[in-house]
Design a protein around this motif. Structure first.
Motif, PDB file in Angstrom:
ATOM      1  N   ARG A  37     130.846  46.809 -15.295  1.00  9.14           N
ATOM      2  CA  ARG A  37     132.349  47.151 -16.082  1.00  9.14           C
ATOM      3  C   ARG A  37     132.366  48.810 -16.437  1.00  9.14           C
ATOM      4  O   ARG A  37     133.432  49.201 -16.377  1.00  9.14           O
ATOM      5  CB  ARG A  37     132.676  46.322 -17.133  1.00  9.14           C
ATOM      6  CG  ARG A  37     132.579  44.842 -16.778  1.00  9.14           C
ATOM      7  CD  ARG A  37     133.103  43.921 -17.934  1.00  9.14           C
ATOM      8  NE  ARG A  37     133.613  42.795 -17.368  1.00  9.14           N
ATOM      9  CZ  ARG A  37     133.187  41.581 -18.280  1.00  9.14           C
ATOM     10  NH1 ARG A  37     133.050  41.717 -19.508  1.00  9.14           N
ATOM     11  NH2 ARG A  37     133.666  40.363 -17.691  1.00  9.14           N
ATOM     12  N   ASP A  38     131.392  49.207 -16.568  1.00  9.19           N
ATOM     13  CA  ASP A  38     131.389  50.766 -17.017  1.00  9.19           C
ATOM     14  C   ASP A  38     131.635  51.600 -15.614  1.00  9.19           C
ATOM     15  O   ASP A  38     131.989  52.844 -15.596  1.00  9.19           O
ATOM     16  CB  ASP A  38     129.811  51.185 -17.301  1.00  9.19           C
ATOM     17  CG  ASP A  38     129.583  51.126 -18.510  1.00  9.19           C
ATOM     18  OD1 ASP A  38     130.482  50.760 -19.424  1.00  9.19           O
ATOM     19  OD2 ASP A  38     128.418  51.541 -19.030  1.00  9.19           O
ATOM     20  N   PHE A  39     131.821  51.091 -14.532  1.00  7.44           N
ATOM     21  CA  PHE A  39     132.321  51.455 -13.333  1.00  7.44           C
ATOM     22  C   PHE A  39     133.846  51.797 -13.023  1.00  7.44           C
ATOM     23  O   PHE A  39     134.218  52.550 -12.183  1.00  7.44           O
ATOM     24  CB  PHE A  39     131.801  50.963 -11.936  1.00  7.44           C
ATOM     25  CG  PHE A  39     130.348  51.178 -11.776  1.00  7.44           C
ATOM     26  CD1 PHE A  39     129.871  52.298 -10.697  1.00  7.44           C
ATOM     27  CD2 PHE A  39     129.219  50.595 -12.342  1.00  7.44           C
ATOM     28  CE1 PHE A  39     128.457  52.285 -10.165  1.00  7.44           C
ATOM     29  CE2 PHE A  39     127.912  50.992 -11.968  1.00  7.44           C
ATOM     30  CZ  PHE A  39     127.572  51.668 -11.160  1.00  7.44           C
ATOM     31  N   ARG A  40     134.424  51.331 -14.077  1.00  6.78           N
ATOM     32  CA  ARG A  40     135.963  50.962 -13.787  1.00  6.78           C
ATOM     33  C   ARG A  40     136.532  52.442 -14.771  1.00  6.78           C
ATOM     34  O   ARG A  40     136.599  52.569 -15.756  1.00  6.78           O
ATOM     35  CB  ARG A  40     136.315  49.971 -14.808  1.00  6.78           C
ATOM     36  CG  ARG A  40     137.792  49.690 -14.666  1.00  6.78           C
ATOM     37  CD  ARG A  40     138.369  48.547 -15.260  1.00  6.78           C
ATOM     38  NE  ARG A  40     139.646  48.093 -14.985  1.00  6.78           N
ATOM     39  CZ  ARG A  40     140.093  46.921 -15.117  1.00  6.78           C
ATOM     40  NH1 ARG A  40     139.589  45.990 -15.793  1.00  6.78           N
ATOM     41  NH2 ARG A  40     141.243  46.512 -14.794  1.00  6.78           N
ATOM     42  N   HIS A  41     136.754  53.620 -13.687  1.00  8.11           N
ATOM     43  CA  HIS A  41     137.339  54.830 -14.171  1.00  8.11           C
ATOM     44  C   HIS A  41     138.620  55.141 -13.362  1.00  8.11           C
ATOM     45  O   HIS A  41     138.516  54.524 -12.097  1.00  8.11           O
ATOM     46  CB  HIS A  41     136.324  55.787 -14.091  1.00  8.11           C
ATOM     47  CG  HIS A  41     135.120  55.617 -14.909  1.00  8.11           C
ATOM     48  ND1 HIS A  41     135.172  55.965 -16.252  1.00  8.11           N
ATOM     49  CD2 HIS A  41     133.708  55.361 -14.721  1.00  8.11           C
ATOM     50  CE1 HIS A  41     133.980  55.619 -16.830  1.00  8.11           C
ATOM     51  NE2 HIS A  41     133.183  55.417 -15.950  1.00  8.11           N
ATOM     52  N   PRO A  42     139.408  55.884 -13.903  1.00 10.66           N
ATOM     53  CA  PRO A  42     140.541  56.399 -13.216  1.00 10.66           C
ATOM     54  C   PRO A  42     140.154  56.997 -11.811  1.00 10.66           C
ATOM     55  O   PRO A  42     139.112  57.788 -11.853  1.00 10.66           O
ATOM     56  CB  PRO A  42     141.282  57.203 -13.896  1.00 10.66           C
ATOM     57  CG  PRO A  42     140.951  56.897 -15.447  1.00 10.66           C
ATOM     58  CD  PRO A  42     139.386  56.612 -15.101  1.00 10.66           C
ATOM     59  N   PRO A  43     140.789  57.041 -10.617  1.00 11.30           N
ATOM     60  CA  PRO A  43     142.065  56.393 -10.569  1.00 11.30           C
ATOM     61  C   PRO A  43     141.891  54.907 -10.258  1.00 11.30           C
ATOM     62  O   PRO A  43     142.826  54.191 -10.186  1.00 11.30           O
ATOM     63  CB  PRO A  43     142.779  57.217  -9.513  1.00 11.30           C
ATOM     64  CG  PRO A  43     141.519  57.780  -8.521  1.00 11.30           C
ATOM     65  CD  PRO A  43     140.173  57.788  -9.672  1.00 11.30           C
ATOM     66  N   GLY A  44     140.727  54.333 -10.020  1.00 13.04           N
ATOM     67  CA  GLY A  44     140.642  52.961  -9.717  1.00 13.04           C
ATOM     68  C   GLY A  44     139.335  52.730  -9.069  1.00 13.04           C
ATOM     69  O   GLY A  44     138.464  53.602  -8.968  1.00 13.04           O
ATOM     70  N   LEU A  45     138.979  51.603  -9.259  1.00 12.91           N
ATOM     71  CA  LEU A  45     137.756  51.065  -8.466  1.00 12.91           C
ATOM     72  C   LEU A  45     137.682  49.992  -7.597  1.00 12.91           C
ATOM     73  O   LEU A  45     138.350  49.027  -7.530  1.00 12.91           O
ATOM     74  CB  LEU A  45     136.843  50.338  -9.699  1.00 12.91           C
ATOM     75  CG  LEU A  45     135.757  49.897  -9.444  1.00 12.91           C
ATOM     76  CD1 LEU A  45     134.517  50.807  -9.233  1.00 12.91           C
ATOM     77  CD2 LEU A  45     135.123  48.910 -10.702  1.00 12.91           C
ATOM     78  N   VAL A  46     136.907  50.198  -6.364  1.00 12.04           N
ATOM     79  CA  VAL A  46     136.762  49.264  -5.491  1.00 12.04           C
ATOM     80  C   VAL A  46     135.360  48.506  -5.868  1.00 12.04           C
ATOM     81  O   VAL A  46     134.508  49.061  -5.914  1.00 12.04           O
ATOM     82  CB  VAL A  46     136.406  49.684  -4.049  1.00 12.04           C
ATOM     83  CG1 VAL A  46     136.423  48.641  -2.967  1.00 12.04           C
ATOM     84  CG2 VAL A  46     137.947  50.407  -3.607  1.00 12.04           C
ATOM     85  N   ALA A  47     135.366  47.165  -6.325  1.00 15.65           N
ATOM     86  CA  ALA A  47     134.343  46.503  -6.638  1.00 15.65           C
ATOM     87  C   ALA A  47     133.869  45.673  -5.623  1.00 15.65           C
ATOM     88  O   ALA A  47     134.522  44.496  -5.299  1.00 15.65           O
ATOM     89  CB  ALA A  47     134.514  45.704  -7.985  1.00 15.65           C
ATOM     90  N   ASP A  48     132.507  45.793  -5.205  1.00 14.75           N
ATOM     91  CA  ASP A  48     132.055  44.839  -4.049  1.00 14.75           C
ATOM     92  C   ASP A  48     130.843  44.101  -4.561  1.00 14.75           C
ATOM     93  O   ASP A  48     129.966  44.508  -5.245  1.00 14.75           O
ATOM     94  CB  ASP A  48     131.394  46.038  -3.131  1.00 14.75           C
ATOM     95  CG  ASP A  48     130.316  45.249  -2.132  1.00 14.75           C
ATOM     96  OD1 ASP A  48     130.179  44.287  -2.043  1.00 14.75           O
ATOM     97  OD2 ASP A  48     129.855  46.223  -1.395  1.00 14.75           O
ATOM     98  N   GLY A  49     131.090  42.694  -4.360  1.00 20.35           N
ATOM     99  CA  GLY A  49     130.110  41.788  -4.778  1.00 20.35           C
ATOM    100  C   GLY A  49     130.202  40.244  -4.335  1.00 20.35           C
ATOM    101  O   GLY A  49     130.650  39.854  -3.493  1.00 20.35           O
ATOM    102  N   ARG A  50     130.019  39.638  -5.541  1.00 20.61           N
ATOM    103  CA  ARG A  50     129.991  38.129  -5.179  1.00 20.61           C
ATOM    104  C   ARG A  50     130.737  37.602  -6.339  1.00 20.61           C
ATOM    105  O   ARG A  50     131.748  36.538  -5.894  1.00 20.61           O
ATOM    106  CB  ARG A  50     128.673  37.250  -5.278  1.00 20.61           C
ATOM    107  CG  ARG A  50     127.413  37.833  -4.573  1.00 20.61           C
ATOM    108  CD  ARG A  50     127.766  37.614  -3.052  1.00 20.61           C
ATOM    109  NE  ARG A  50     126.549  37.521  -2.337  1.00 20.61           N
ATOM    110  CZ  ARG A  50     126.274  38.725  -1.838  1.00 20.61           C
ATOM    111  NH1 ARG A  50     126.801  39.990  -2.263  1.00 20.61           N
ATOM    112  NH2 ARG A  50     124.997  38.880  -1.153  1.00 20.61           N
ATOM    113  N   ASP A  51     131.131  38.097  -7.545  1.00 23.94           N
ATOM    114  CA  ASP A  51     131.696  37.461  -8.478  1.00 23.94           C
ATOM    115  C   ASP A  51     132.722  38.721  -9.146  1.00 23.94           C
ATOM    116  O   ASP A  51     132.936  38.415 -10.358  1.00 23.94           O
ATOM    117  CB  ASP A  51     130.919  36.738  -9.632  1.00 23.94           C
ATOM    118  CG  ASP A  51     129.952  38.114 -10.146  1.00 23.94           C
ATOM    119  OD1 ASP A  51     129.790  39.049  -9.504  1.00 23.94           O
ATOM    120  OD2 ASP A  51     129.291  37.892 -11.135  1.00 23.94           O
TER     121      ASP A  51
END
Ligand code: DC
Length: 234
Positions: free
Chosen positions: A121-135
């Motif tokens: 969750r710490d990766f969530r920074h402006p301007p936005g986050l692309v989150a790659d995973g399973r869940d």
């Protein structure tokens, strides 16, 4: 209630070899958003645990390790991506099939999944986050503004992985890869905690027969509609 001031998240989930990694990287680059490769975190943890002689059964110890992992993702001046563990380059060590298998084994442990939550969750920074995973769309960022679930047939995914490994000059066996992929799918889908499955509000995209550019174009089209207010600048 989640405060609306939180940076937007585009969650891209799916099984091994669905193209998530490449697609997520391309989209993050186009949008100039941050990227979370959550699988790399599971791989780094599996790597550290193996080095430290911690067995898969030692879930408490693995959970503690997950919370304290000094991991960093950097890009070198020539655009190469590197994964550092306490300053040590583990980029290649975590990409082996064996490390992937170990990662999948420890990923079934609730202590590990919980231990890696805050870090992700710490990766969530402006301007936005692309989150790659399973869940990403189900457990880590349930409030993601757009959730994509990529799939492809196991045969095609094994073929893609085979090509990827060959291109990197690594040893590969197509039949072995197929068996590994189906075994990992089964483990990822059947685990009790955060099993690999699309979020109810995810858009499922079957990429069998599609190339990366087509998949990226489709997701960008959706992102542009969904995030116009959150990120008007792109
Ligand atoms: O995406 P990958 O192959 O690098 O991930 C390695 C393993 O980590 C995968 O088999 C399952 C696990 N994983 C997970 O359980 N949850 C995530 N969000 C990412 C990866």
């Amino acid at each position: 209630m989640i405060p609306s001031a939180l940076p937007p998240v585009l969650a891209i989930d799916g099984p091994s070899g669905s193209g998530k990694g490449t697609v997520s990287r391309c989209i993050a680059d186009v949008l100039h958003w941050h990227l979370l490769d959550s699988g790399a975190l599971y791989r780094v943890l599996a790597h550290v645990a193996h080095d430290a002689g911690i067995a898969t059964g030692e879930s408490g110890e693995l959970g503690r390790l997950a919370r304290a992992m000094p991991v960093a993702f950097i890009r070198t001046a020539d655009g190469e991506e590197r994964v550092l563990l306490a300053g040590r380059d583990v980029t290649y060590a975590i990409r082996t099939e064996e490390c992937g298998r170990r990662a999948s084994e420890i990923a079934v442990l609730p202590e590990v999944r919980e231990g890696l939550k805050a870090l992700q969750r710490d990766f969530r920074h402006p301007p936005g986050l692309v989150a790659d995973g399973r869940d990403m769309g189900t457990a880590i960022f349930p409030d993601a503004g757009l959730k994509i679930f990529l799939t492809a047939s196991a045969e095609e995914r094994a073929q893609r992985r085979y090509k990827q490994l060959k291109e990197k000059g690594l040893n590969a066996n197509l039949h072995g890869l197929f068996q590994d992929i189906t075994a990992r799918d089964e483990r990822d889908q059947k685990r009790a905690v955060s099993p690999l499955q699309p979020a109810p509000d995810a858009l499922v995209l079957d990429t069998t027969g599609m190339d990366i550019q087509q998949v990226v174009a489709r997701i960008l089209e959706l992102a542009r509609t969904r995030f116009t207010q959150a990120a008007p600048g792109y």
